[in-house]
Structures are given as structure tokens and as C-alpha cells.
Design an enzyme around this catalytic site. Sequence first.
Site, PDB file in Angstrom:
ATOM      1  N   ARG A  98      -6.428   4.309  -5.163  1.00  0.00           N
ATOM      2  CA  ARG A  98      -6.301   3.229  -4.070  1.00  0.00           C
ATOM      3  C   ARG A  98      -5.218   3.578  -2.991  1.00  0.00           C
ATOM      4  O   ARG A  98      -4.378   4.821  -3.321  1.00  0.00           O
ATOM      5  CB  ARG A  98      -5.781   2.046  -5.046  1.00  0.00           C
ATOM      6  CG  ARG A  98      -4.350   2.456  -5.620  1.00  0.00           C
ATOM      7  CD  ARG A  98      -3.782   0.798  -6.090  1.00  0.00           C
ATOM      8  NE  ARG A  98      -2.506   1.228  -6.939  1.00  0.00           N
ATOM      9  CZ  ARG A  98      -1.414   1.784  -6.528  1.00  0.00           C
ATOM     10  NH1 ARG A  98      -1.232   2.006  -5.238  1.00  0.00           N
ATOM     11  NH2 ARG A  98      -0.471   2.071  -7.309  1.00  0.00           N
ATOM     12  N   GLY A  99      -5.028   3.032  -2.294  1.00  0.00           N
ATOM     13  CA  GLY A  99      -4.023   3.295  -1.174  1.00  0.00           C
ATOM     14  C   GLY A  99      -2.665   2.770  -1.778  1.00  0.00           C
ATOM     15  O   GLY A  99      -2.688   2.101  -2.838  1.00  0.00           O
TER      16      GLY A  99
ATOM     17  N   GLN B 163       1.798   3.305  -2.812  1.00  0.00           N
ATOM     18  CA  GLN B 163       2.430   4.268  -3.680  1.00  0.00           C
ATOM     19  C   GLN B 163       2.422   3.960  -5.026  1.00  0.00           C
ATOM     20  O   GLN B 163       1.360   3.737  -5.511  1.00  0.00           O
ATOM     21  CB  GLN B 163       3.886   4.164  -3.155  1.00  0.00           C
ATOM     22  CG  GLN B 163       4.214   4.700  -1.722  1.00  0.00           C
ATOM     23  CD  GLN B 163       4.171   6.429  -2.014  1.00  0.00           C
ATOM     24  OE1 GLN B 163       4.704   6.961  -2.773  1.00  0.00           O
ATOM     25  NE2 GLN B 163       3.789   6.899  -0.797  1.00  0.00           N
TER      26      GLN B 163
ATOM     27  N   THR C 238       3.074   1.510  -8.544  1.00  0.00           N
ATOM     28  CA  THR C 238       3.443  -0.073  -9.010  1.00  0.00           C
ATOM     29  C   THR C 238       3.219   0.031 -10.473  1.00  0.00           C
ATOM     30  O   THR C 238       2.887   1.090 -11.114  1.00  0.00           O
ATOM     31  CB  THR C 238       2.589  -0.982  -8.098  1.00  0.00           C
ATOM     32  OG1 THR C 238       2.949  -2.049  -8.192  1.00  0.00           O
ATOM     33  CG2 THR C 238       0.955  -0.963  -8.772  1.00  0.00           C
TER      34      THR C 238
ATOM     35  N   GLY D 175      -3.517  -2.771  -2.926  1.00  0.00           N
ATOM     36  CA  GLY D 175      -4.196  -1.696  -2.794  1.00  0.00           C
ATOM     37  C   GLY D 175      -5.472  -1.789  -2.724  1.00  0.00           C
ATOM     38  O   GLY D 175      -6.194  -1.855  -3.581  1.00  0.00           O
TER      39      GLY D 175
ATOM     40  N   GLY E  92      -7.574  -4.054  -5.349  1.00  0.00           N
ATOM     41  CA  GLY E  92      -7.320  -5.503  -4.783  1.00  0.00           C
ATOM     42  C   GLY E  92      -5.817  -5.960  -4.872  1.00  0.00           C
ATOM     43  O   GLY E  92      -4.912  -5.091  -4.625  1.00  0.00           O
TER      44      GLY E  92
ATOM     45  N   CYS F 252       6.215   0.428  -4.884  1.00  0.00           N
ATOM     46  CA  CYS F 252       5.528   0.482  -3.701  1.00  0.00           C
ATOM     47  C   CYS F 252       6.392   1.558  -2.664  1.00  0.00           C
ATOM     48  O   CYS F 252       6.299   1.615  -1.729  1.00  0.00           O
ATOM     49  CB  CYS F 252       5.163  -0.972  -2.838  1.00  0.00           C
ATOM     50  SG  CYS F 252       4.327  -2.073  -3.966  1.00  0.00           S
TER      51      CYS F 252
END
Length: 208
Positions: free
Chosen positions: A66-67, A69, A71, A140, A151, A169
Site C-alpha cells: 500500500r501507500g 509509511q 502503522t 493507505g 483502505g 505514518c
Amino acid sequence: MIRHWPRPSDYRTVWEAMQRFTAERDENTADEIWLVEHPPVYTLGQAGKPEHLLNPGNIPVVQTDRGGQVTYHGPGQIMAYVLMDLKRANRFIKAMVNQLEQATIDTLAVYGLKKACRKEGAPGVYVPSGHDLAKIAALGIKVRNGCTYHGMALNVAMELSPFNGINPCGYAGLQTVCMADYGVTASWEEVAQTLSEQITRHCGLQLD
């Protein structure tokens, strides 16, 4: 279709299922929202920097696609995975992300958190905390062949100490909160249902 996964469900298992669903879908495949709760896990986005993992301890770390950083996902957090055809909905990813944030903001308003908002340059949803903003939801997304997966993660009632093991993040010192911190007593299931309805309304999904 809104799919409720067993609680909890292993992160990697759900992630691989999202990849398969996206690879196998065609222009006639209905969009889906998957509502999931994971056991404790840290996930690193594609551009995730290992230095943002401060002290993971015994919590597993998964490098994902995913996009964003790093989490944390865990019990008491709703994962709303959005598997939609952007082309069919005539949406660009930036608009879809904005609408996903708005769906979360409107969900929080239903439960009395009427000051939830965005934060410039920091995707996700925030609520006032003292003289600053604290993060209550992270997002993300991955787009493949014009279709999304991954999501939104909304903190409902969860143990927040694992967030101390990371720069959430990618932001050092970012405070993370959950709905229970603001007196919300609604159940995970109730909030998940509200969130899925708001996502459907805002993001233009074509469900069965």
C-alpha cells in the site's frame, strides 16, 4: 458486497486475498468493502522507512504494497478495505482518497465527534486533542489496473501503546487516539456498519 471477515483475521491472509480478487476481477465485477479486525501487526507501506520502526518488540512487521509509511493494526480497530473499479466510477485516486476521508469524518460525526478533520499534507483523519490534532484514522491505498485495494483504518476502542513503538505514518511524536477516548461506547460492529454505508455513499461503489 460488504464482506465481514472473521474477527480477528490474519493480516497477510487478507492482503493476499485482496491481491487475488483484484487480479481476477474484470469490468463486470462488483465492488466490495471488506470489514476486518487484525491481530497486532505493524505494516510498512511501499515507501516505508525502517527507521520509523522504533521498538516493534514482539509484534510482527509486514512489508506491504500500500501507500504510506508505517502503522499499527490491532484489536478494536476497523479495517475497511475498499476494492473498487476507479475507471468505472470515473474517479481519480486523489478524489477517491478525499472521499474516503470524508466518509470517515461523517462516520465520526454520527457518534458525536463533530470536529474531525483532515490535516494538510498528512493523509488520514484527525480530532482535536488539547492544543493540537491527534490521529484517529489512517489510510493507505494501492491501485492496480485501475482498481483499488487496501483502505481505511479507524480506531474505535483499542490499546494504543503499540503506536509508541513507531513513528505513526512517519511522523515522530504524532499522538494517536481512538473513539473510546472521547466517550464513544458504540460497538465495533455498529461503527463498521456506519463506516461501510458512508464509504458506499461517498465513493460511488457499485456493490451487488
